[in-house]
Design a protein around this motif. Sequence first.
Motif, PDB file in Angstrom:
ATOM      1  N   TYR A 188       0.707  -1.240   0.047  1.00  0.00           N
ATOM      2  CA  TYR A 188      -0.032   0.051   0.168  1.00  0.00           C
ATOM      3  C   TYR A 188       0.788   1.349  -0.032  1.00  0.00           C
ATOM      4  CZ  TYR A 188      -3.604  -3.426   0.766  1.00  0.00           C
ATOM      5  OH  TYR A 188      -4.669  -4.465   0.725  1.00  0.00           O
ATOM      6  N   GLU A 189       2.127   1.178   0.643  1.00  0.00           N
ATOM      7  CA  GLU A 189       2.844   2.388   0.461  1.00  0.00           C
ATOM      8  C   GLU A 189       3.420   2.656  -0.997  1.00  0.00           C
ATOM      9  OE1 GLU A 189       3.042  -0.153   2.599  1.00  0.00           O
ATOM     10  OE2 GLU A 189       3.646   0.529   4.666  1.00  0.00           O
ATOM     11  N   ALA A 190       3.692   1.422  -1.568  1.00  0.00           N
ATOM     12  CA  ALA A 190       4.166   1.553  -3.269  1.00  0.00           C
ATOM     13  C   ALA A 190       3.122   2.106  -3.910  1.00  0.00           C
ATOM     14  CB  ALA A 190       4.731   0.048  -3.459  1.00  0.00           C
ATOM     15  N   ALA A 208       0.597   4.129  -2.918  1.00  0.00           N
ATOM     16  CA  ALA A 208       0.455   5.492  -2.762  1.00  0.00           C
ATOM     17  C   ALA A 208       1.695   6.503  -3.327  1.00  0.00           C
ATOM     18  CB  ALA A 208       0.465   5.849  -1.018  1.00  0.00           C
ATOM     19  N   GLU A 209       3.010   5.828  -3.020  1.00  0.00           N
ATOM     20  CA  GLU A 209       4.071   6.541  -3.629  1.00  0.00           C
ATOM     21  C   GLU A 209       3.857   6.719  -5.250  1.00  0.00           C
ATOM     22  OE1 GLU A 209       7.704   5.544  -2.016  1.00  0.00           O
ATOM     23  OE2 GLU A 209       6.750   5.267  -0.024  1.00  0.00           O
ATOM     24  N   THR A 210       3.482   5.780  -5.867  1.00  0.00           N
ATOM     25  CA  THR A 210       3.245   5.520  -7.235  1.00  0.00           C
ATOM     26  C   THR A 210       2.284   6.731  -7.746  1.00  0.00           C
ATOM     27  OG1 THR A 210       4.156   3.403  -7.377  1.00  0.00           O
ATOM     28  CG2 THR A 210       3.043   4.275  -9.345  1.00  0.00           C
ATOM     29  N   TRP A 229       1.577   9.272  -6.044  1.00  0.00           N
ATOM     30  CA  TRP A 229       2.008  10.676  -5.768  1.00  0.00           C
ATOM     31  C   TRP A 229       3.010  11.165  -6.949  1.00  0.00           C
ATOM     32  CZ3 TRP A 229       3.063   8.876  -0.335  1.00  0.00           C
ATOM     33  CH2 TRP A 229       1.914   9.116   0.504  1.00  0.00           C
ATOM     34  N   ASP A 230       4.042  10.190  -7.358  1.00  0.00           N
ATOM     35  CA  ASP A 230       4.952  10.251  -8.494  1.00  0.00           C
ATOM     36  C   ASP A 230       4.150  10.485  -9.675  1.00  0.00           C
ATOM     37  OD1 ASP A 230       6.912  10.179  -6.702  1.00  0.00           O
ATOM     38  OD2 ASP A 230       7.440   7.841  -7.389  1.00  0.00           O
ATOM     39  N   THR A 255      -5.005   3.666   2.598  1.00  0.00           N
ATOM     40  CA  THR A 255      -3.983   4.467   2.455  1.00  0.00           C
ATOM     41  C   THR A 255      -3.810   4.726   1.194  1.00  0.00           C
ATOM     42  OG1 THR A 255      -2.847   3.741   4.561  1.00  0.00           O
ATOM     43  CG2 THR A 255      -1.495   4.910   2.958  1.00  0.00           C
ATOM     44  N   ALA A 256      -3.698   3.568   0.267  1.00  0.00           N
ATOM     45  CA  ALA A 256      -3.359   3.497  -0.986  1.00  0.00           C
ATOM     46  C   ALA A 256      -4.736   4.250  -1.709  1.00  0.00           C
ATOM     47  CB  ALA A 256      -3.306   2.282  -1.712  1.00  0.00           C
ATOM     48  N   ALA A 264      -5.025   8.041  -1.369  1.00  0.00           N
ATOM     49  CA  ALA A 264      -4.012   8.769  -2.217  1.00  0.00           C
ATOM     50  C   ALA A 264      -4.557   8.654  -3.739  1.00  0.00           C
ATOM     51  CB  ALA A 264      -2.846   8.196  -2.120  1.00  0.00           C
TER      52      ALA A 264
END
Length: 161
Positions: free
Chosen positions: A4-6, A8-10, A12-13, A41-42, A45
């Motif tokens: 889920y962190e990956a 969310a970061e993707t 945002w990118d 979380t994901a 975002a």
Amino acid sequence: ALLYEAVAETVWDASASPASSTRLLLVFSDGFPNSNAKPETAAAAAREYGIPVYPVVLGHARLVSRAQERLSRIQEREATILDFADVGERTGGRSFDPPVFDSQVVRQILQAMVGHIQAEYVAGYYPAASGAQGKPRKVEVKLRSAALGKVRGGVRTLSLR
């Protein structure tokens, strides 16, 4: 990886790309996050930046199939155990299925058996003499009231010699 962190970061990118381009995220995973992060979380975002996520679940059918096979084997074993336990009821006895087995449980079972034996009555039957020696007779025992106890064994066919 941290699922889920990956995601969310993707997201945002990807949000840095021009708004006129089509943005979406295709994620291949078994769905196990390997962290304490929650799916929300994901999702939060992705919603914030208007980027739809398309999860592709890997291995789910195999996991379910294995679970169903294990469940089927467990159900077969449970049926076998219940058949064994039912022997007590079918023979006028009873079964015990303690969640643990230790000396205290054995003591309780033995005490229950002693109580049963002490409260047991035996009824005798002597048929009237007839010329039909050796032929089976059907004997049925009934209590006037169920409150009096329980007849174990029910109907018996006796061969008289």
